[in-house]
Design a protein around this motif. Structure first.
Motif: not given
Lengths: 111, 113
Positions: B33, B35, B37, B43, B45, B86, B88, B103
């Motif tokens: 995945q 994300y 943030q 975060p 999706l 950010l 991720l 992560f």
């Protein structure tokens, strides 16, 4: 409608106190999580519950105790708070491997 | 030891430029995945990829899952200030128990007007 909600948003407390963070999801997901995000923004999993059953319990001090009264709620209780517990705690939920939905976070500051 | 390595750690570009963020591992993932943030928020999706070689597009964002399911990339075309955040990547190892996601450390992207 908020999908994953957490309370409180901010928590400032003294060392040695006990505090709780509550989480609720209205997405109908079976799995819920608690993550800790440190000052470097790294997300580390703490616990995960699937249908009220604990399935992931990472290396977390036993001062942290999760509780899931039903599959829509996952609370986190922390005993004897320490300075190093200061961080942002995120609750999340997911269904299978489709990715997670995160709450807004609880910023915990221990003085 | 982090299983997912993101690069670069920080990226600053001008509005209109393109950018690519990488997420690499030596392990195989059953799903991965991405994300985004933003400060003070959780975060969000963006996408889930599950098939090796899969490419997914979300407006100006293109996500690719490596053929061997060990790596992924996020490409943003004509970046806008609203893309700042950010980024991720996260995934579940094929050898891990169901529900456990690893992560990456994140890539901070800043898009200036």
């Amino acid at each position: 409608d908020t999908a994953v909600s957490q309370t409180p948003k901010y928590l400032v407390t003294q060392m040695g106190n006990d505090k709780s963070i509550k989480c609720e999801q209205n997405l109908g997901h079976d799995t819920m999580y608690w993550y800790k995000q440190d000052s470097k923004k790294f997300l580390k999993i703490m616990f995960s519950y699937n249908n009220k059953e604990l399935i992931i319990n990472e290396t977390v001090p036993n001062r942290f105790s999760p509780k899931s009264p039903d599959k829509a709620h996952l609370n986190l209780h922390i005993n004897s708070l320490e300075l190093g517990d200061s961080a942002v705690y995120f609750c999340a939920s997911s269904q299978a491997d489709r990715g997670q939905f995160f709450g807004p976070g609880t910023r915990l500051t221990v003085l | 030891t982090q299983l997912l390595e993101q690069s670069p750690q920080f990226l600053s570009i001008q509005e209109g430029e393109n950018l690519t963020v990488y997420c690499n591992s030596s392990s195989v993932f059953s799903s991965l995945q991405w994300y985004r943030q933003e400060p003070g928020e959780g975060p969000v999706l963006l996408v889930t990829v599950v098939t090796g070689g899969e490419v997914k597009k979300l407006k100006r964002l293109t996500f690719q899952f490596g053929d061997a399911r060990k790596d992924s990339s996020l490409h943003i075309t004509a970046a806008q200030p609203g893309d700042t955040g950010l980024y991720l990547c996260a995934g579940r190892l094929t050898t891990d128990s169901w529900g456990k996601f690893q992560f990456g450390a994140g890539t901070q992207v800043v898009v200036t007007p």
